[in-house]
Motif scaffolding. Sequence first.
Motif, short mmCIF file in Angstrom:
data_model
loop_
_atom_site.label_atom_id
_atom_site.label_comp_id
_atom_site.label_asym_id
_atom_site.label_seq_id
_atom_site.Cartn_x
_atom_site.Cartn_y
_atom_site.Cartn_z
N TRP A 118 0.82 -1.22 0.00
CA TRP A 118 0.00 0.00 0.00
C TRP A 118 0.86 1.27 0.00
O TRP A 118 0.35 2.37 -0.18
N LEU A 119 2.17 1.11 0.16
CA LEU A 119 3.06 2.26 0.22
C LEU A 119 3.72 2.49 -1.14
O LEU A 119 4.51 1.67 -1.61
N PHE A 120 3.41 3.58 -1.79
CA PHE A 120 4.05 3.98 -3.05
C PHE A 120 3.96 2.92 -4.14
O PHE A 120 4.84 2.80 -4.99
N ASN A 121 2.94 2.07 -4.06
CA ASN A 121 2.68 1.10 -5.12
C ASN A 121 3.76 0.02 -5.26
O ASN A 121 3.98 -0.52 -6.34
N TYR A 122 4.46 -0.30 -4.16
CA TYR A 122 5.45 -1.37 -4.21
C TYR A 122 4.79 -2.70 -4.57
O TYR A 122 3.67 -2.98 -4.14
N TYR A 123 5.52 -3.52 -5.35
CA TYR A 123 4.92 -4.74 -5.88
C TYR A 123 6.01 -5.75 -6.18
O TYR A 123 7.08 -5.40 -6.71
N HIS A 124 5.76 -7.01 -5.88
CA HIS A 124 6.71 -8.09 -6.18
C HIS A 124 6.65 -8.44 -7.67
O HIS A 124 5.60 -8.32 -8.31
N HIS A 125 7.77 -8.93 -8.20
CA HIS A 125 7.75 -9.57 -9.51
C HIS A 125 7.66 -11.07 -9.31
O HIS A 125 7.87 -11.60 -8.22
N LYS A 126 7.33 -11.79 -10.36
CA LYS A 126 7.15 -13.23 -10.26
C LYS A 126 8.49 -13.96 -10.45
O LYS A 126 9.49 -13.31 -10.80
#
Length: 261
Positions: free
Chosen positions: A191-199
């Motif tokens: 939810w912070l700055f749109n952080y996201y894991h890659h697969k």
Amino acid sequence: MAASAYSDHPELCVKDNFNSSDFKRRVEVECDILPIDNCVAFTAVSHSEKAIIISYRGSLVTEVLMEVIDALSEKPVIAFNGNAKVLEYFLNAFNDLWFAGIKDDFLTLKNANPGYELWVTGHSLGAAMASIAATTIATTKLFDADKIKLVTFGQPRVGDHSYATLVDSTIAYSYRIIHQNDIVPTVPPSWLFNYYHHKSEVWYNNNMADGKTYKECDDDENRHCSEGAIDLNILDHLFYFNVPANFPFAGCKDWNKYKNA
């Protein structure tokens, strides 16, 4: 090889792990404002596996603190020619090591071993740097992306949606291995700055002992894997495959039970 980066003498780990190998160099640099915090990586080549290796050391306690402070206080920065955004602490740590010798050593090993694969790995902070390293090498055409294998352990979120998309579209062989309730892969929070894991994620919802099962989630974020874990804790971050992540501190002699099997 990810754990071997914790050793002051990873060349011993490389020698013990492969039937035929050459160790290139261990590089250590200051990676934040605290002089006691250093980032480390090494390069090597396994002739028996026909693979060039870049391995990044994981976080020390004070480095974890700096990562959290950076993630909470600063937006991710633009990288990869404007195609992605990543946590600045991770990017700076990677660049410091890259230009301190890792890039030159990688290119030397590449030129000396045509046709070999490239293995990039790391644990914790080292996993984040490994992700950026593999993506940098692939997007700058320094190595055939189809021959790059990125495998990390306890990797935090490195960048935002754009970074996840870039990695997913560039590196086909990319796996984040996560131990049960490891808390580090949950930071920075999504939810912070749109952080996201890659697969892709490989989740061991157990103690990772021999023969234990795992679940593979071939998308970026999936609540059927570690994203749905409860009772998050740091101990699962410190132990992977039933050994402490920093076990090479005590040396690597005869630790690889698969050698010559």
